[in-house]
Scaffold this motif. Structure first.
Motif, PDB file in Angstrom:
ATOM      1  N   SER A 157      75.475  45.343  34.140  1.00 48.32           N
ATOM      2  CA  SER A 157      74.763  44.397  33.283  1.00 48.32           C
ATOM      3  C   SER A 157      75.211  42.983  33.624  1.00 48.32           C
ATOM      4  O   SER A 157      76.256  42.781  34.270  1.00 48.32           O
ATOM      5  CB  SER A 157      75.056  44.679  31.799  1.00 48.32           C
ATOM      6  N   HIS A 176      71.153  47.957  36.633  1.00 54.36           N
ATOM      7  CA  HIS A 176      71.341  48.652  35.363  1.00 54.36           C
ATOM      8  C   HIS A 176      71.441  50.162  35.584  1.00 54.36           C
ATOM      9  O   HIS A 176      70.818  50.712  36.496  1.00 54.36           O
ATOM     10  CB  HIS A 176      70.182  48.340  34.408  1.00 54.36           C
ATOM     11  N   THR A 313      68.481  44.395  27.268  1.00 55.75           N
ATOM     12  CA  THR A 313      67.448  45.430  27.283  1.00 55.75           C
ATOM     13  C   THR A 313      66.481  45.292  26.121  1.00 55.75           C
ATOM     14  O   THR A 313      65.283  45.527  26.283  1.00 55.75           O
ATOM     15  CB  THR A 313      68.096  46.831  27.253  1.00 55.75           C
ATOM     16  N   PHE A 353      64.294  50.942  32.910  1.00 50.57           N
ATOM     17  CA  PHE A 353      65.664  51.442  33.052  1.00 50.57           C
ATOM     18  C   PHE A 353      65.694  52.926  33.400  1.00 50.57           C
ATOM     19  O   PHE A 353      66.708  53.590  33.199  1.00 50.57           O
ATOM     20  CB  PHE A 353      66.442  51.167  31.760  1.00 50.57           C
TER      21      PHE A 353
END
Length: 387
Positions: A157, A176, A313, A353
């Motif tokens: 991150s 990620h 996110t 993701f």
């Protein structure tokens, strides 16, 4: 020649283990190295190389083993000469050194966090243990020195990338971690897949509720889930096990909020709870935060901490809300933003993701720094070394 995948230790569950599983599918012929393996059914035994610590009681006492770990990683045996090394590190795995590997052997480090025990004990209560504090003075300079050996560094991150810059003086590419979002989004109603016992447990819960889920430990800040329930005048459901169960029940009584603890539950029941909750609340400051992404994949609005990986996110006002949980005005604003967000936008955001995205980015990054052709990618990348 083959590559090596290096991981601290293999636990039955965990976000870093999900990364290792994704890497093993991406590079199925790579040898796996770890300090010890506590999930023998997760990876094929012949692919996993444990250290000598695995044969000692220290495998059950991580803090006691902490001072030895850097030394163990510097003297790893290898059944082959490796053309590249890829570490999955949240402690000292990036210190690894193999016989026959030279300085020209690419060593890439995927970093979940520089060791929280050492560098950010405020985010991990284990770092306040006297043994961890005593070890930190000697291990921090060594850790920063060994971090310079990596040919390239990736962070899970931007939050962790900033920490890597601060403590190691290295820049990192953000990749990620993979989350099982396609699996979650593929089922319109997870409650239809529950066992009879799980269906009864779900039916016994309130029809409208605020949801929290994690281990019941202090740094997860689950009392803030209860505070959110108080502000919304809704009961709270908390999924997970841990030592704070009685304290959380008492906090609910003090706040006038009914609190329902589910204990350990299956993935299917957790996903059903995501789909049914009014709001999923994630107050912890995490390096990435898998659960907010899972909740978005299920279409749930998410309220997350304005600090940490979840702030990267969750899109404020679109897929949920971000808040400072210590500021009631901020918390109220975050709740309002989350409750006006849309389920379709949340699901769409969660797809960013998925494991397919992780494979593409990780494969390109490794290829760029090793000169090897990118691996052939499939939706699941094949079973690889994973069972």
């Amino acid at each position: 020649m083959v590559g090596a995948l290096v991981h601290e230790w293999i636990a039955p569950l965990g976000g870093s283990e999900n990364v290792l599983a994704g890497l093993s599918r991406l590079y199925p012929t790579a040898h796996l190295h770890c300090l010890w393996n506590d999930a023998p059914d997760r990876f094929l035994p012949e692919t996993v190389n444990e250290s000598w610590l695995a044969r000692t009681p220290l495998r059950r006492h991580k803090l006691a083993a902490l001072p030895l770990m850097p030394l163990v990683w510097r003297h790893r045996r290898a059944p082959a000469r490796y053309s590249w090394i890829l570490t999955s590190s949240h402690l000292f795995a990036h210190h690894v050194q193999f016989p026959h590997c030279t300085r020209d052997t690419p060593k890439l480090s995927y970093v979940h966090s520089p060791a929280r025990y050492l560098w950010t004990p405020e985010f991990d209560p284990r770092g306040s243990h006297p043994l961890a504090r005593a070890a930190a003075a000697a291990l921090k300079p060594l850790d920063a020195f060994r971090a310079q050996e990596s040919s390239a560094v990736a962070a899970n991150s931007s939050f962790v990338r900033a920490r890597i810059r601060r403590y190691w003086g290295r820049d990192a590419e953000v990749i990620h971690p993979p989350v099982g979002v396609h699996r979650i989004a593929s089922v319109g109603d997870w409650s239809s897949l529950l066992t009879e016992q799980e269906s009864a447990a779900l039916a016994a819960l309130p029809a409208d509720f605020v949801l929290g889920a994690s281990r019941l430990v202090p740094y997860k800040r689950l009392d803030k889930v209860i505070e959110t329930g108080r502000l919304l005048q809704l009961p709270v459901v908390i999924a997970g096990m841990g030592p704070l169960a009685q304290q959380l029940m008492a906090a609910g009584r003090s706040a006038g909020v009914p609190v329902h603890l589910t204990g350990r539950i299956s993935d299917a029941l957790l996903f059903a709870l995501y789909q049914r909750c009014r709001l999923f609340v994630f107050p912890a400051v995490e390096d990435f935060g898998i659960m907010p992404v899972e909740a978005m994949a299920a279409g749930a609005p998410v309220l997350a901490n304005i600090l940490g990986g979840a702030a990267e996110t969750v899109v404020h006002g679109v897929t949920g809300g971000l808040a400072d949980f210590d500021d009631e005005d901020s918390l109220r604003a975050g709740i309002a933003a989350a409750l006006t967000s849309g389920a379709s936008a949340a699901r769409q955001r969660a797809m960013d993701f998925g494991e397919d995205i992780f494979q593409q980015r990780m494969g390109a990054w490794v290829s760029r720094h090793t000169g090897e052709a990118p691996p052939l990618l499939t939706a699941a990348a094949g079973p690889g070394a994973q069972r």
